[in-house]
Design an enzyme around this catalytic site. Structure first.
Site, PDB file in Angstrom:
ATOM      1  N   GLU A  89       7.303  -0.070  13.295  1.00 24.40           N
ATOM      2  CA  GLU A  89       6.227  -0.736  12.565  1.00 24.40           C
ATOM      3  C   GLU A  89       6.662  -2.058  11.939  1.00 24.40           C
ATOM      4  O   GLU A  89       5.885  -3.020  11.917  1.00 24.40           O
ATOM      5  CB  GLU A  89       5.669   0.204  11.490  1.00 24.40           C
ATOM      6  CG  GLU A  89       4.825   1.348  12.019  1.00 24.40           C
ATOM      7  CD  GLU A  89       5.652   2.472  12.634  1.00 24.40           C
ATOM      8  OE1 GLU A  89       5.069   3.314  13.353  1.00 24.40           O
ATOM      9  OE2 GLU A  89       6.893   2.499  12.396  1.00 24.40           O
ATOM     10  N   HIS A 133      -0.197  11.910   7.947  1.00 25.17           N
ATOM     11  CA  HIS A 133      -1.329  11.764   8.863  1.00 25.17           C
ATOM     12  C   HIS A 133      -2.673  11.846   8.140  1.00 25.17           C
ATOM     13  O   HIS A 133      -3.714  11.738   8.765  1.00 25.17           O
ATOM     14  CB  HIS A 133      -1.292  12.841   9.953  1.00 25.17           C
ATOM     15  CG  HIS A 133      -0.114  12.755  10.864  1.00 25.17           C
ATOM     16  ND1 HIS A 133       1.150  13.100  10.461  1.00 25.17           N
ATOM     17  CD2 HIS A 133      -0.008  12.360  12.157  1.00 25.17           C
ATOM     18  CE1 HIS A 133       1.998  12.933  11.469  1.00 25.17           C
ATOM     19  NE2 HIS A 133       1.316  12.480  12.515  1.00 25.17           N
TER      20      HIS A 133
END
Length: 335
Positions: A71, A140
């Site tokens: 990322e 998540h």
């Protein structure tokens, strides 16, 4: 264009939010050759939630491309591309995966405009699926909005409807400032009407999602749908709730919020994130400051609890539900 993106009537589509995002990015790619889409598995696969499905096959691997699972590298590369005149749209696969890029976002991306006195623009959109109610584990189902809304130099938005998703992603891509685009993943698949020809309201404008007279209920993202459900149930008990959809988290458009609070005199702010030092806390404090003489009761907050996100079987205990929202409405009416 796939079959479900064909209009069912002139200028109007009936789409889930995920497909509205896809249509909005498609429109942006067609309008400006400098727009690029990048992220983990967003090309051939079309992303974990298939939000970018078919975009690579239609626009080519030079415009829509997969990145390594890194990322910080995704955002760092986007910064370099933006310096060269491109408009990158980065997808972070899940909310909890954004932290390896946190330094790039808050130390570089957010600061560069001020550092160069506006000489260098970084028109980057970082798409982050966020929030709960999807039956997943930690990393998540989290709500990281406060970290970014607290960072000067970043714009932060979150659509709650397919129509907003379609227009807001295009507006975010056209922005010369970096935009954190938070997508409520639990709302990806419920359908709604998308008017592709109407004049969209501004990117940083809150809206009254439902008018009411007794209580103001403020939320954003997936929470807006729950707030509207709570308002429907309350109406059966004779309580009229006005629902405000923030849409923009930084900067916050307080106009509709303040106007509604002064009208009803009672306010509840609801969010999925934990309450401590949160966006909901800031909104509650601002309402109390600006509407003090109009309020008939303290501003109440409904939120996730101040603990790490629990195992999946406990998500419905941690996250606000309609009952918790209506309980707060009852309590604010008791004053």
């Amino acid at each position: 264009m796939t079959d479900d993106l064909q209009p069912t009537e002139p200028q109007r589509l009936n789409l889930p939010l995920a497909r509205a995002m896809n249509a909005g990015m498609r429109a942006a790619l067609e309008a400006d050759e400098k727009v690029l889409i990048m992220g983990e598995d967003i090309g051939t696969l079309g992303g974990v939630f298939r939000v970018t499905e078919h975009l690579q096959s239609d626009f080519g691997k030079h415009r829509v491309f997969d990145t390594p699972l890194a990322e910080s590298g995704i955002v760092g590369t986007a910064i370099g591309l933006a310096m060269r005149g491109y408009r990158p749209v980065c997808e972070i696969q899940f909310d909890g995966f954004v932290w390896p890029a946190f330094d790039q976002i808050t130390s570089q991306l957010a600061k560069y405009g001020a550092r160069t006195d506006g000489a260098v623009k970084l028109p980057i959109v970082i798409r982050i699926p966020y929030g709960g109610h999807v039956g997943a584990v930690e990393h998540h189902q989290e709500s990281p909005e406060t970290y970014f809304a607290h960072t000067p130099g970043l714009r932060v938005v979150s659509p709650s409807t397919p129509n907003d998703a379609y227009w807001m992603i295009q507006q975010a891509i056209r922005s010369d400032d970096p935009v954190i685009f938070l997508e409520p993943k639990s709302r990806y698949w419920p359908k709604g009407e998308v008017d592709t020809e109407s004049d969209a309201i501004g990117l940083h404008v809150s809206r009254v999602a439902r008018e009411g007279r007794d209580v103001t209920l403020v939320g954003f993202g997936a929470q807006t749908a729950m707030n509207l459900q709570a308002a429907d149930l309350a109406e059966k008990e004779g309580v009229s709730i006005e629902v405000i959809d923030l849409r923009t988290l930084a900067p916050v458009d307080y106009g509709p919020i303040i106007e509604s609070a002064r009208k009803t005199g009672r306010v509840v702010v609801a969010q999925e994130a934990s309450s401590h030092v949160s966006l909901g806390s800031e909104i509650a404090a601002t309402i109390s400051e600006k509407c003090f003489y109009s309020l008939e009761a303290p501003v109440l907050r409904v939120s996730g609890y101040n603990v790490p996100f629990p195992p999946t079987r406990l998500q419905d205990v941690f996250l606000p539900d309609v009952d918790r929202v209506l309980d707060a409405v009852d309590r604010v009416l008791e004053y």
